[in-house]
Design an enzyme around this catalytic site. Structure first.
Site, mmCIF file in Angstrom:
data_model
loop_
_atom_site.group_PDB
_atom_site.id
_atom_site.type_symbol
_atom_site.label_atom_id
_atom_site.label_comp_id
_atom_site.label_asym_id
_atom_site.label_seq_id
_atom_site.Cartn_x
_atom_site.Cartn_y
_atom_site.Cartn_z
ATOM 1 N N PHE A 10 -6.501 9.210 2.247
ATOM 2 C CA PHE A 10 -5.630 9.555 1.586
ATOM 3 C C PHE A 10 -4.533 9.727 1.610
ATOM 4 O O PHE A 10 -4.210 11.106 2.526
ATOM 5 C CB PHE A 10 -6.208 10.611 0.033
ATOM 6 C CG PHE A 10 -7.874 10.024 -0.276
ATOM 7 C CD1 PHE A 10 -7.373 9.721 -1.806
ATOM 8 C CD2 PHE A 10 -9.068 9.802 0.379
ATOM 9 C CE1 PHE A 10 -8.568 8.936 -2.132
ATOM 10 C CE2 PHE A 10 -10.303 9.544 0.112
ATOM 11 C CZ PHE A 10 -9.712 9.315 -1.280
ATOM 12 N N ASP A 11 -3.607 9.717 0.861
ATOM 13 C CA ASP A 11 -2.414 10.519 0.681
ATOM 14 C C ASP A 11 -2.122 11.654 -0.219
ATOM 15 O O ASP A 11 -3.088 11.421 -0.458
ATOM 16 C CB ASP A 11 -1.163 9.526 0.200
ATOM 17 C CG ASP A 11 0.060 10.273 -0.551
ATOM 18 O OD1 ASP A 11 0.841 10.959 0.672
ATOM 19 O OD2 ASP A 11 0.965 10.428 -0.951
#
Length: 231
Positions: A10-11
């Protein structure tokens, strides 16, 4: 997944956490305090995602001899008020838990300095959801030339042997390009800071509008990449 494991990266800003103006406002304040012009709002929005030093140089046109001063001013303000002002996007924590419950390994890959990323996740009560956090060096002048690619590579290497396939989730083209450089599909999220059409043009495997759609999108991207099984 029940019979094989996915690594889901995940960013951070724009994907997990809404900066709530703390990034753009902080950049504006840092530039103004240094006597530098503040870019228009649309340009400030595009500064969320890439490494700060890159955005300040490329978009705000900060001279090299003032870059350290502007960054230091911004980071002080962000630590003092910006992290607490940020908020997890509604439903995103539940979406991460759903993937973990399905057997996925979840980790963070962000261009935010790694120590600061860890602090933000803790402040927002999200740190326990991730097996590892990967970001830029604390020294922002040492940011890798390949942007997000080396950060994603570090996450893949950290979990080598633990997963059968990997998927990236992010809100900017930098996430898509960094994932592609590592042979990993990227799912774009529309609630972040991408310009209209940016994620599709960059080659995102899919673009979702709600966190609750991530599980199905991850499954589809993994199957397309060659993994088999149910997420």
């Amino acid at each position: 997944m029940k019979h094989l494991r996915l690594l889901v990266l995940f960013d951070l800003d724009g994907t997990l956490v809404d900066p709530a103006g703390s990034i753009t406002g902080g950049i504006s304040a840092a530039l103004a305090a240094s006597g530098l012009p503040v870019p228009p709002p649309a340009d400030l929005q595009q500064m969320v995602g890439p490494a700060l030093s890159e955005s300040l140089t490329r978009i705000a046109r900060v001279p090299a001899d003032q870059l350290d001063t502007v960054i230091a001013h911004y980071r002080r303000g962000y630590r003092d008020t910006g992290m607490a002002a940020s908020r997890p996007y509604p439903g995103i924590a539940d979406a991460v838990r759903e993937l973990r419950d399905a057997g996925c390994i979840t980790a963070v890959a962000t261009q935010k300095p790694e120590p600061l990323a860890g602090d933000l996740l803790r402040v927002q009560g999200l740190g326990h959801l991730f097996a590892s956090v990967h970001g830029s060096p604390a020294d922002e002048r040492a940011v890798a030339a390949d942007g997000k690619a080396s950060i994603i590579r570090a996450a893949l290497e950290r979990h080598a042997g633990e997963y059968s396939a990997a998927v990236m989730i992010g809100d900017r083209m930098h996430d898509v390009h960094g994932a592609a450089a590592n042979g990993v599909p990227c799912i774009g999220v529309s609630w972040g800071f991408a310009a209209p059409g940016e994620l599709a043009a960059a080659g995102a495997a899919a673009v979702v509008d709600l966190p609750g759609q991530l599980r199905d999108a991850v499954r589809s991207a993994a199957e397309t990449a060659g993994a088999r099984g149910a997420v």
